[in-house]
Motif scaffolding. Structure first.
Motif, PDB file in Angstrom:
ATOM      1  N   TRP B 384      73.961  34.141  68.999  1.00 39.92           N
ATOM      2  CA  TRP B 384      72.763  34.321  69.837  1.00 39.92           C
ATOM      3  C   TRP B 384      71.496  33.905  69.062  1.00 39.92           C
ATOM      4  O   TRP B 384      70.659  33.170  69.588  1.00 39.92           O
ATOM      5  CB  TRP B 384      72.683  35.793  70.264  1.00 39.92           C
ATOM      6  N   VAL B 385      71.406  34.335  67.799  1.00 45.95           N
ATOM      7  CA  VAL B 385      70.237  33.956  66.989  1.00 45.95           C
ATOM      8  C   VAL B 385      70.208  32.442  66.798  1.00 45.95           C
ATOM      9  O   VAL B 385      69.155  31.802  66.886  1.00 45.95           O
ATOM     10  CB  VAL B 385      70.248  34.686  65.624  1.00 45.95           C
ATOM     11  N   MET B 386      71.384  31.822  66.569  1.00 38.92           N
ATOM     12  CA  MET B 386      71.443  30.369  66.389  1.00 38.92           C
ATOM     13  C   MET B 386      70.943  29.647  67.640  1.00 38.92           C
ATOM     14  O   MET B 386      70.149  28.705  67.566  1.00 38.92           O
ATOM     15  CB  MET B 386      72.879  29.937  66.058  1.00 38.92           C
ATOM     16  N   GLU B 387      71.416  30.101  68.802  1.00 37.54           N
ATOM     17  CA  GLU B 387      70.980  29.457  70.044  1.00 37.54           C
ATOM     18  C   GLU B 387      69.478  29.683  70.258  1.00 37.54           C
ATOM     19  O   GLU B 387      68.743  28.758  70.647  1.00 37.54           O
ATOM     20  CB  GLU B 387      71.770  30.006  71.243  1.00 37.54           C
ATOM     21  N   CYS B 388      69.031  30.915  69.980  1.00 31.70           N
ATOM     22  CA  CYS B 388      67.603  31.217  70.187  1.00 31.70           C
ATOM     23  C   CYS B 388      66.723  30.384  69.256  1.00 31.70           C
ATOM     24  O   CYS B 388      65.618  29.972  69.642  1.00 31.70           O
ATOM     25  CB  CYS B 388      67.346  32.707  69.963  1.00 31.70           C
ATOM     26  N   GLN B 389      67.188  30.136  68.045  1.00 27.80           N
ATOM     27  CA  GLN B 389      66.401  29.298  67.126  1.00 27.80           C
ATOM     28  C   GLN B 389      66.375  27.859  67.617  1.00 27.80           C
ATOM     29  O   GLN B 389      65.339  27.202  67.609  1.00 27.80           O
ATOM     30  CB  GLN B 389      67.005  29.368  65.724  1.00 27.80           C
ATOM     31  N   GLU B 390      67.549  27.393  68.054  1.00 25.47           N
ATOM     32  CA  GLU B 390      67.624  26.011  68.546  1.00 25.47           C
ATOM     33  C   GLU B 390      66.652  25.802  69.707  1.00 25.47           C
ATOM     34  O   GLU B 390      66.022  24.765  69.828  1.00 25.47           O
ATOM     35  CB  GLU B 390      69.059  25.718  68.998  1.00 25.47           C
ATOM     36  N   LYS B 391      66.526  26.819  70.568  1.00 23.47           N
ATOM     37  CA  LYS B 391      65.698  26.689  71.761  1.00 23.47           C
ATOM     38  C   LYS B 391      64.282  27.204  71.553  1.00 23.47           C
ATOM     39  O   LYS B 391      63.480  27.203  72.482  1.00 23.47           O
ATOM     40  CB  LYS B 391      66.369  27.426  72.915  1.00 23.47           C
ATOM     41  N   GLY B 392      64.004  27.727  70.357  1.00 15.96           N
ATOM     42  CA  GLY B 392      62.646  28.170  70.040  1.00 15.96           C
ATOM     43  C   GLY B 392      62.319  29.580  70.506  1.00 15.96           C
ATOM     44  O   GLY B 392      61.163  29.989  70.496  1.00 15.96           O
ATOM     45  N   TYR B 393      63.345  30.361  70.906  1.00 17.94           N
ATOM     46  CA  TYR B 393      63.077  31.726  71.365  1.00 17.94           C
ATOM     47  C   TYR B 393      62.911  32.676  70.174  1.00 17.94           C
ATOM     48  O   TYR B 393      62.297  33.729  70.305  1.00 17.94           O
ATOM     49  CB  TYR B 393      64.201  32.260  72.260  1.00 17.94           C
ATOM     50  N   ILE B 394      63.522  32.343  69.053  1.00 15.83           N
ATOM     51  CA  ILE B 394      63.293  33.085  67.811  1.00 15.83           C
ATOM     52  C   ILE B 394      62.830  32.052  66.788  1.00 15.83           C
ATOM     53  O   ILE B 394      63.523  31.057  66.560  1.00 15.83           O
ATOM     54  CB  ILE B 394      64.574  33.796  67.311  1.00 15.83           C
ATOM     55  N   GLN B 397      59.699  31.701  61.435  1.00 21.01           N
ATOM     56  CA  GLN B 397      58.865  32.741  60.820  1.00 21.01           C
ATOM     57  C   GLN B 397      59.433  34.126  61.114  1.00 21.01           C
ATOM     58  O   GLN B 397      59.455  35.003  60.250  1.00 21.01           O
ATOM     59  CB  GLN B 397      57.417  32.672  61.346  1.00 21.01           C
ATOM     60  N   GLN B 398      59.904  34.306  62.348  1.00 25.12           N
ATOM     61  CA  GLN B 398      60.464  35.621  62.700  1.00 25.12           C
ATOM     62  C   GLN B 398      61.692  35.948  61.855  1.00 25.12           C
ATOM     63  O   GLN B 398      61.861  37.062  61.376  1.00 25.12           O
ATOM     64  CB  GLN B 398      60.878  35.637  64.182  1.00 25.12           C
ATOM     65  N   LEU B 399      62.567  34.939  61.706  1.00 25.20           N
ATOM     66  CA  LEU B 399      63.822  35.180  60.990  1.00 25.20           C
ATOM     67  C   LEU B 399      63.648  35.064  59.476  1.00 25.20           C
ATOM     68  O   LEU B 399      64.346  35.723  58.709  1.00 25.20           O
ATOM     69  CB  LEU B 399      64.884  34.173  61.474  1.00 25.20           C
ATOM     70  N   GLY B 400      62.732  34.199  59.059  1.00 20.48           N
ATOM     71  CA  GLY B 400      62.526  34.009  57.620  1.00 20.48           C
ATOM     72  C   GLY B 400      63.216  32.775  57.084  1.00 20.48           C
ATOM     73  O   GLY B 400      63.019  32.394  55.930  1.00 20.48           O
ATOM     74  N   ARG B 421      69.540  46.019  56.715  1.00 24.05           N
ATOM     75  CA  ARG B 421      68.391  46.193  57.624  1.00 24.05           C
ATOM     76  C   ARG B 421      67.108  45.603  57.035  1.00 24.05           C
ATOM     77  O   ARG B 421      66.058  46.247  56.997  1.00 24.05           O
ATOM     78  CB  ARG B 421      68.198  47.670  57.974  1.00 24.05           C
ATOM     79  N   GLU B 422      67.213  44.357  56.571  1.00 22.29           N
ATOM     80  CA  GLU B 422      66.054  43.677  55.982  1.00 22.29           C
ATOM     81  C   GLU B 422      65.415  42.756  57.021  1.00 22.29           C
ATOM     82  O   GLU B 422      66.119  42.019  57.731  1.00 22.29           O
ATOM     83  CB  GLU B 422      66.481  42.822  54.784  1.00 22.29           C
ATOM     84  N   GLY B 423      64.101  42.756  57.113  1.00 26.31           N
ATOM     85  CA  GLY B 423      63.381  41.838  58.001  1.00 26.31           C
ATOM     86  C   GLY B 423      63.847  41.976  59.435  1.00 26.31           C
ATOM     87  O   GLY B 423      64.024  43.092  59.952  1.00 26.31           O
ATOM     88  N   LEU B 424      64.073  40.804  60.092  1.00 20.15           N
ATOM     89  CA  LEU B 424      64.548  40.837  61.474  1.00 20.15           C
ATOM     90  C   LEU B 424      65.934  41.488  61.573  1.00 20.15           C
ATOM     91  O   LEU B 424      66.355  41.933  62.640  1.00 20.15           O
ATOM     92  CB  LEU B 424      64.584  39.415  62.055  1.00 20.15           C
TER      93      LEU B 424
END
Lengths: 156, 643
Positions: B384-394, B397-400, B421-424
């Protein structure tokens, strides 16, 4: 004669042999009283069952002061419960660590090849333990030589 | 009115009948708050009613986690939550795969009941120590581990184990007690459990995981780092020893030869990768496609296995060629010993996140186990994070950092962020549902979860509607009904059209009960893949009861009704029995292209409710259903005395 042959490389450490053995030895499922034991090696990735190799020397028989260890019909050294006085000398004499002492019965006990149909070999799901014909009682030397040759040749 | 307590009814028995064979006969109660451990008896009648495993655990949850006079339930993180670690009557016997452990608790993901299984030697060692189950309650002030060596039962200081992963914990405990291999069974949590990651699992015996619904977070909240059980010295009896061995041999024969189990016997769950990809059931890149991006011929089971140096690492008395340890041959992790990934490891750490590097996937899968993170939920989060990054939803900067499809190193970095439980990672540690709902917007639309909050298993359920329905309706927050094999035994059709919602619902409802029966025996789900008649025969020979298929199914449905009642008490009703938008979407390519589960969903759920005999509106099992299941006391609790 027939003897228990153990191929450690086939053992997956499921301990089914211990459960089956304990039933034959005690009449219940109680691996703590099994006379075949499985040891782990190499970071829990390999296992080796071991039990009495029924050695030709019979150190346990030689050490027993009351003649409680005899050879049964299957050719296995066997403890006569009525005669054993529980002195544990046999457990000290055995070079393989496969003579055991039961504090509940105060007797020695060991592998007796289940009288000729070993339960461990029947129970083993991977054929790591088989009951085979061998030319001599002292089969360990041949076994070690054969295994070494195989390993040197890179055959598993 | 609630059922009597186990201990109370055990002591009521005046002339107690003999204990059934195969049972140790005692339950171990551990109170972490008071630092006390004691044995409790349970009666032969209770053994027959509850069997063990989830059957026992469900009743304990029902009886001991209620609040407000039975109208509410404690939350997962409350000290009064129970963590039941139960085995069953077949554990420790020569039936294949019988070292099993069933964990029953109020889970952290759904905040409702859960039942999740693992194997290895936990059940064997516990039974031979003289206990059928451990019931943990309270909360420790300081980190502790539970040590069991026959009648020596102690809570010991676990400071030296903190921040160790699960494998390191097992090694440290083995070294501390001078025991190796199966002489010491250890189930522990890693950093994810210590840090209360909501999908933390309980891991044990190098490669076995009770993974579902955050049971590791419950253990972490209780500050219980590990349970270590020395191989006990007690004896287990059987009513008919030869009968047990004969039933075990028949089960083994079924597993070796029956088409439904043969590939499991030969290669465990490895064949799932290729087989499921042909049916549109392999989750690929967070359900963005149903078409494999890699040549699947290189993913055939023999190639997956022979790609590593490997060795069998079986559970108690098991002859399956399933669990293996393997050594990575090359690459960055050359020489490392890892647990051979199950199918769900190859999907969660592989296909779901777009990875191809098999050595990397194998390593990442064991890293999940070491951190004690459920590999399914990790896959859903990471993909989910990979897809969200690809599409610009995350954003980066948010993930680091940038996390692209197939990036094993990046996935491992994410795993560490989550488990500490570090960062995002702090938000992602709440699981897909909570993280997606908090982020909202387009990101939420791509997230795979059920509204219950549970993790779907590692499949693309858009091609496997039976499991989607089961996951969404279950009382446990994960698959509950059972595997649809040998269904003719239950009078069900042997083949159905997988996209006929009505037929799917009837099948899921028809097998409800099978899994709870299996998970109460102390046997592995895979070695239970025989006809239930064989399992009943093994149980009868072991205990001395005459246990039939009818009784087994009634038992399983009774357990399901009790778990569902706890779930409703937790405030989880029928409205939440739905897939998320992405989880219930229609595949736009691949073998299941165009098959829209959403169009049939309401009808499927309606049919399921009718078939299982539950009330569609309230979710409660109907009075007649409860009466048929001989749960009159539960009917009174749920519907009042008059009904």
């Amino acid at each position: 004669m027939r003897i228990l042959k153990i191929m450690p490389e086939k053992c997956t450490g499921c301990l089914r042999c211990e459960i089956a053995c304990s039933y034959m030895q005690t009449g219940t499922f109680q691996p703590a009283k099994s006379v075949i034991r499985v040891s782990p090696f190499e970071g829990h990735t390999s296992y080796a069952p071991y039990t009495c190799p029924q050695c030709a020397e019979g150190w346990c028989m030689t050490a027993c002061p009351v003649g409680a260890i005899t050879i049964n019909a299957a050719g296995a050294k066997d403890v006569l419960d009525d005669t054993c006085v529980g002195c544990k000398l046999c457990t000290i004499a055995c070079p393989y660590g496969t003579m055991f002492y039961d504090p509940d019965t105060r007797k020695a006990f060991k592998c007796n090849l289940c009288g000729g149909d070993p339960a461990c070999a029947q129970a083993c799901p991977t054929a790591a333990i088989t009951y085979d014909d061998v030319p001599t009682v002292d089969w360990l030397g041949d076994f070690a030589a054969e295994r070494t040759t195989r390993l040197l040749a890179g055959v598993r | 009115m609630s059922p009597p307590t186990l201990a109370a009814s055990a002591t009521k028995t005046k002339s107690a009948p003999a204990r059934p064979g195969a049972y140790a006969g005692r339950l171990l109660r551990v109170d972490l708050t008071r630092k006390k451990c004691w044995a409790e008896p349970w009666s032969p009648d209770e053994m027959r009613d509850l069997l063990g495993g989830v059957g026992l655990g469900a009743l304990i949850l029902y009886r001991e986690t209620a609040t407000r006079g039975g109208k509410g339930n404690v939350a997962w993180d409350h000290p009064d939550n129970r963590l039941v670690l139960a085995t069953g009557p077949l554990a420790g016997l020569p039936v294949w795969g019988t070292g099993a452990l069933t964990v029953v608790t109020i889970g952290a993901q759904t905040n409702g009941p859960t039942s999740t299984q693992a194997n290895g030697f936990f059940g064997t060692n516990l039974k031979y120590s003289g206990y059928d189950a451990i019931i943990v309650q309270g909360r420790s002030k300081d980190w502790a581990y539970l040590y069991i060596d026959d009648d020596v039962v102690e809570l010991r200081d676990a400071k030296f184990l903190l921040d160790k992963d699960t494998w390191e914990t097992q090694e440290a405990l083995g070294a501390a007690h001078g025991l190796s291999g199966h002489q010491l069974s250890v189930y522990a949590i890693g950093p994810a459990g210590e840090n209360l990651v909501r999908f933390a699992a309980i891991h044990g015996d190098y490669g076995h995981v009770a993974s579902k619904n955050g049971c590791g977070a419950v253990m972490g909240k209780k500050k219980l780092k590990a349970v270590a059980i020395v191989k006990g010295t007690q004896a287990l009896t059987a009513a008919d020893y030869r009968g047990v061995i004969q039933a075990a041999d028949d089960i083994a024969h079924d597993l070796r030869t029956d088409p439904s189990a043969k590939s499991l016997y030969e290669y465990g769950t490895l064949p799932g990768v290729v087989n499921l990809s042909k049916l549109g059931m392999l989750p690929i890149k967070n359900y963005t496609t149903n078409v494999p991006y890699d040549d699947t011929s290189t993913w055939e089971a023999p190639k997956l296995r022979e790609g590593f140096d490997h060795r069998g690492h079986q559970c108690n008395a098991c002859g399956m060629h399933h669990c293996h340890m393997q050594v990575i041959r090359g690459g960055e992790h050359k020489g490392k010993v890892v647990d051979e990934p199950e199918y769900e490891g190859w999907s969660g750490c592989g296909w779901q996140i777009g990875a191809r590097d098999k050595e990397g996937i194998s390593w990442l899968n064991t890293e999940c186990d070491r951190a004690c993170v459920d590999v399914n939920e990790f896959g859903w989060v990471c993909g989910w994070v990979m897809e969200c990054q690809e599409k610009g939803y995350i954003t980066k900067q948010q993930l680091g950092f940038e996390l692209r499809w197939g990036d094993i190193k990046g996935a491992h970095r994410l795993l560490r962020m989550i488990s500490h439980r570090e960062g995002l990672g702090d938000l992602l540690a709440e699981g897909v549902k909570i993280a997606a709902e908090r982020l909202g917007g387009r990101a939420k639309e791509c997230a795979i979860y059920t509204l219950l909050g549970a993790s779907p298993r590692g499949h693309d359920h858009r091609g496997r509607w039976d499991e989607m329905l089961d996951t969404c309706t279950a009382g446990t927050g994960t698959l509950e009904s059972g595997v649809p094999v040998h269904v003719a035994e239950l009078g069900l059709p042997t083949r159905i059209t997988p996209f006929d919602g009505e037929a799917v619902s009837r099948q899921v409802a028809g097998i409800l009960g099978r899994r709870h029966f299996e998970d109460s025996l102390g046997i592995c789900i895979f070695t239970a893949r025989t006809r239930m008649e064989n399992l009943c025969r093994a149980l009868s020979a072991a205990t001395g009861w005459y246990y039939t298929l009818d009784e087994a199914m009634r038992f399983g449905r009774r357990t399901a009704a009790i778990l569902r009642s706890v779930r409703l008490r937790c405030g989880i009703g029928p409205k939440l029995e739905r897939p998320s938008a992405r989880y219930g979407s229609t595949p736009h390519d691949g073998p299941a292209k165009g098959q829209a589960v959403s169009e049939q969903w309401e009808k499927m759920v309606d049919t399921w409710y009718v078939q299982v005999g539950y009330d569609r509106k309230t979710g409660k099992p109907l009075p007649k259903t409860l009466k048929d299941l001989r749960l009159d006391w539960l009917a009174r609790d749920l519907w009042g005395a008059k009904k």
